[in-house]
Design a protein around this motif. Structure first.
Motif, mmCIF file in Angstrom:
data_model
loop_
_atom_site.group_PDB
_atom_site.id
_atom_site.type_symbol
_atom_site.label_atom_id
_atom_site.label_comp_id
_atom_site.label_asym_id
_atom_site.label_seq_id
_atom_site.Cartn_x
_atom_site.Cartn_y
_atom_site.Cartn_z
ATOM 1 N N PHE A 132 0.819 -1.216 0.000
ATOM 2 C CA PHE A 132 0.000 0.000 0.000
ATOM 3 C C PHE A 132 0.855 1.270 0.000
ATOM 4 O O PHE A 132 0.332 2.368 -0.066
ATOM 5 N N ARG A 133 2.159 1.077 0.092
ATOM 6 C CA ARG A 133 3.071 2.209 -0.110
ATOM 7 C C ARG A 133 3.640 2.160 -1.528
ATOM 8 O O ARG A 133 4.433 2.999 -1.917
ATOM 9 N N GLY A 134 3.227 1.117 -2.286
ATOM 10 C CA GLY A 134 3.726 0.998 -3.659
ATOM 11 C C GLY A 134 5.172 0.563 -3.728
ATOM 12 O O GLY A 134 5.876 0.856 -4.695
ATOM 13 N N ASP A 135 5.656 -0.141 -2.704
ATOM 14 C CA ASP A 135 7.070 -0.537 -2.690
ATOM 15 C C ASP A 135 7.398 -1.649 -3.689
ATOM 16 O O ASP A 135 8.536 -1.772 -4.130
ATOM 17 N N ASN A 136 6.419 -2.454 -4.020
ATOM 18 C CA ASN A 136 6.687 -3.621 -4.879
ATOM 19 C C ASN A 136 6.787 -3.244 -6.353
ATOM 20 O O ASN A 136 6.187 -2.287 -6.820
ATOM 21 N N ILE A 137 7.552 -4.048 -7.071
ATOM 22 C CA ILE A 137 7.573 -3.957 -8.532
ATOM 23 C C ILE A 137 7.169 -5.331 -9.038
ATOM 24 O O ILE A 137 7.834 -6.321 -8.773
#
Lengths: 343, 343
Positions: free
Chosen positions: B330-335
């Motif tokens: 939910f912090r957009g850390d993943n790719i």
């Protein structure tokens, strides 16, 4: 042939709810000449539709689909009338026509393949001419296309219609009953509610102005949920309908009357509901189904003849009544299709 | 057979953005017995998906489609692992499976007709097991179904994908390119933007965090308008996409990540645009297309083998990393697809 043509204009762009003073009647000379390839129609009935407000705005998504209305210039509109002069073989003096004409006494047109114009033989077709602007005109086409092509009702499904006593809503509800659905409509007065239940055969109806919480109201009227919402108003009503929709529900977005004037707040749909209930929200215009116009009309015509569909028309008299008739639409004063009858 | 099973739980319902502290790892004994009709799987990879947040809420439309998660109880989730004990003929020790298992070391299940469980022969099928949770799992199915069954792309159409470097978006963009579309994606960092353009073959991409006005940004990237918007985020992005959509545009609503946490404001779509541009907004779940899962996977598998689709996976190690991996989504850390690998 030369006639004095009285026509309605907007004095300026209209960006909120329209008032009578935003429009006025002007006059000019209209000329028809042999060899012009033109047809001159003396209009008898004019269609008064809410979507015209979007055309009157300075800026609107409407302009993508239909020309904006220019202040001071005549306004194209669906109308029905009689051919008074013709330079085309397909149209003869005395023929009745319904189609894209204008808010004016006389309209000149040059027939072209894609144009929206139905010819009715001089003797008529057994229906009042006005019906060609209501149930057998764009209102009927909008109702039929939106319900059957967009909503795709199955027998036994539950259908909710907003602005249900309006030109389109009143037909949608009756069509949905004929399709074997359970139908509830909402409207803005007790008189309209009674009409829906007593004359039009809706299973139930309610006055939205008396419901402080639309979400709970719909929960009461649809304990098993809504399968199809025929959307005419927008705003809070759309949110309440979505909250009460069943899985795989369909929203046929025909109009969002409350959002046209900018007076009501816009709908903030719960997209989580749209996803998990797999809801389809689809905007449409009747014109998209023009190729099926005759097919739809044949069905609707049969229903009217068999007494299965009641046609509600709300008629004002004279071109001078167009400005007030149009403004009144947005106060919900009309019951059924709003028309203006010319002398 | 008796094993110590470590499993992840939520400590309480989660109603905003999740933090690592909302979840914890517990342990209990898991028992498999001959004659039980059960299969015991030792999980090797766990799928970490944003939709789980909706299941964690006290109240959500999600609960209509999938069971809510109960605080303190194990959490069902897509996972892949190896059969370590089986009382069913269809599954043998050593078989690899991918399907609805759980955020835990071991899962017991009893095969049933409608269940989501794919068996992979003990030797494997040439793909890394993890792919069965990403491109060949629910992410691939969501991307494929949403693009092809909901979006229905035609060659040359313009496709906009939000959260384009995520598990689903990264596949949607590549699939749309294979369908002959012009594809632009947005993501939340320059690294992601470069990846979309350089590795995944997007025609263009932009960092939405650097665009003060999303509407004008999309106007720049789509001078000829958007035909399909593959929606993963909601809020302002949906409004901006609608403003830039072409007539007959389709919005495939796969997720509204920014609205799940309640931190972003909800979308207020301009319904006038929906009507006049005849836009269809359709929510869907991959499960609706379960019957076509094998068909979709055969196509996606071929594309991967031919090097036409790159599979992005973002793997954390160990069950203890599930809480932080989930919060990081939910912090957009993943790719690409967020996975947790178990020892």
């Amino acid at each position: 042939m030369e006639v004095v043509n009285r026509y309605v204009v907007i004095k300026h762009h209209v960006d909120g709810a329209p008032t009578e003073a935003d429009l006025e009647v002007r006059e000019a000379t209209a000329r028809w000449a042999p060899g012009s390839g033109q047809v001159m129609v003396r209009n008898r009935f004019l269609s008064i539709d809410p979507y015209q407000l979007n055309r009157m705005k300075r800026s609107s998504a409407s302009h993508l689909a239909v020309n904006g209305i220019v202040p001071g210039e005549s306004i194209t509109a669906y109308a029905a009338g009689e051919v008074v002069a013709s330079d085309c073989d397909e149209y003869k003096e005395g023929d009745l026509v319904a189609g894209m004409l204008g808010w004016e006494d006389y309209t000149l047109f040059r027939p072209s393949p894609g144009m929206l114009m139905s010819k009715i033989d001089a003797g008529g077709d057994g229906f009042p001419l006005s019906h060609h602007l209501s149930a057998l005109g764009t209102s009927g086409m909008t109702a039929y296309a939106g319900l059957f092509e967009v909503g795709k009702p199955e027998k036994g499904e539950k259908v909710f219609v907003s602005a249900a006593s309006g030109s389109v809503g009143s037909l949608v509800g009756q069509f949905a009953k004929l399709a074997g659905c359970y139908v509830v409509g909402c409207a803005g007065s007790q008189v309209k509610v009674n009409l829906l239940k007593e004359k039009l055969g809706f299973d139930d109806a309610f006055n939205y102005k008396e419901e402080p919480d639309l979400k709970s109201a719909l929960k009461r009227y649809f304990p098993d949920g809504i399968d199809i919402y025929y959307e005419n108003v927008g705003g809070e009503m759309l949110e309440a309908a979505l909250a009460n929709m069943n899985t795989y529900g369909r929203v046929a977005v025909s109009g969002v009357m409350s959002e046209y004037t900018g007076s009501g707040r816009r709908a903030v749909p719960n997209m989580e509901q749209v996803i998990y209930k797999r809801i389809t929200i689809r905007g449409f215009l009747a014109w998209d189904f023009l190729a099926k116009f005759d097919e739809f009309n044949a069905v609707i015509g049969d229903w009217i003849r068999q007494g299965k569909v009641q046609v509600l028309e709300d008629v004002s008299d004279g071109l001078d009544s167009v400005p007030s008739a149009f403004a009144a639409l947005f106060r919900g004063d009309n019951i059924g299709k709003k028309l203006v009858k010319l002398a």
